[in-house]
Design a protein around this motif. Structure first.
Motif, PDB file in Angstrom:
ATOM      1  N   ARG A  17       0.715  -0.745   0.057  1.00 47.73           N
ATOM      2  CA  ARG A  17       0.222   0.161  -0.381  1.00 47.73           C
ATOM      3  C   ARG A  17       1.106   1.347  -0.037  1.00 47.73           C
ATOM      4  N   VAL A  21       1.318   4.287  -3.240  1.00 51.39           N
ATOM      5  CA  VAL A  21       0.624   5.462  -2.761  1.00 51.39           C
ATOM      6  C   VAL A  21       2.270   5.908  -3.060  1.00 51.39           C
ATOM      7  N   SER A  22       3.100   6.083  -2.936  1.00 48.46           N
ATOM      8  CA  SER A  22       4.645   6.276  -2.992  1.00 48.46           C
ATOM      9  C   SER A  22       4.333   6.625  -4.370  1.00 48.46           C
ATOM     10  N   ALA A  25       2.587   9.193  -5.359  1.00 54.70           N
ATOM     11  CA  ALA A  25       2.453  11.130  -5.170  1.00 54.70           C
ATOM     12  C   ALA A  25       3.440  11.496  -6.216  1.00 54.70           C
ATOM     13  N   GLN A  57      -2.177  13.108  -2.590  1.00 55.64           N
ATOM     14  CA  GLN A  57      -1.395  12.153  -2.852  1.00 55.64           C
ATOM     15  C   GLN A  57       0.209  12.157  -1.655  1.00 55.64           C
ATOM     16  N   ARG A  60      -1.800  11.144   2.222  1.00 49.34           N
ATOM     17  CA  ARG A  60      -1.930  10.023   1.189  1.00 49.34           C
ATOM     18  C   ARG A  60      -0.865   9.257   1.955  1.00 49.34           C
ATOM     19  N   LEU A  61       0.158   9.562   1.429  1.00 46.77           N
ATOM     20  CA  LEU A  61       1.181   8.835   1.677  1.00 46.77           C
ATOM     21  C   LEU A  61       1.755   8.914   3.495  1.00 46.77           C
ATOM     22  N   CYS A  64      -0.428   6.490   5.066  1.00 42.12           N
ATOM     23  CA  CYS A  64      -0.249   5.161   5.402  1.00 42.12           C
ATOM     24  C   CYS A  64       0.970   4.781   5.432  1.00 42.12           C
TER      25      CYS A  64
END
Length: 161
Positions: A17, A21-22, A25, A57, A60-61, A64
């Protein structure tokens, strides 16, 4: 099923995950700072839109990575009743079966554990609240598309042998 295997699969899911996401981003950042994002007219908002996406993003990172840090320190509950940290097998009348992990982070996440699916639920959700303090064999009522369905706690997993 061993809790060690479940924990390994949980950490693999969290690491995947973070990687996904990384990558997202990084792509959003490149789009926001690339030459195509330079405004050609005062009405051209492509670069601005990409910068908003890149910011979202990036946030979000961070979330996570915070979830990953939480689960690296996570320990399964050793209680005979469902509590924060419990892992259990929940079975509904309609054949739906899930390993449910009650955790403080990452609610709604679903991943595979061998041939079964696991679902992370927080105690803030209706399902999480209904599971708290229950024992093996107890029934709860779940709603699926507005219809009430009975589900049974088939098993609470424990590290005790």
């Amino acid at each position: 099923m061993s809790l060690d295997f479940l924990y390994q699969q949980l950490l693999l899911y969290m690491a995947d995950r973070v990687d996904i996401v990384s990558d997202a981003a990084n792509q959003a950042k490149e789009a926001a700072t690339g030459t195509e994002s330079v405004a050609e007219t005062k009405w051209d908002t492509f670069g601005l839109e990409n910068s908003y996406l890149a910011h979202g993003q990036a946030m979000r990172l961070v979330e996570c990575e915070s979830d990953m840090a939480y689960f690296r320190k996570f320990r399964f509950s050793e209680s005979d009743t469902v509590a924060l940290g419990s892992a259990l097998l929940l079975v509904r009348q309609d054949g739906w079966r899930r390993i449910v992990i009650l955790a403080a982070h990452c609610g709604g996440a679903e991943f595979r554990v061998g041939d079964q699916k696991a679902l992370i639920v927080t105690p803030n959700t209706p399902l999480g609240k209904s599971l708290l303090t229950k024992e093996e064999g107890d029934e709860i009522i779940m709603k699926s598309r507005g219809v009430e369905i009975f589900a049974e706690i088939d098993r609470i997993f424990s590290a005790h042998v």
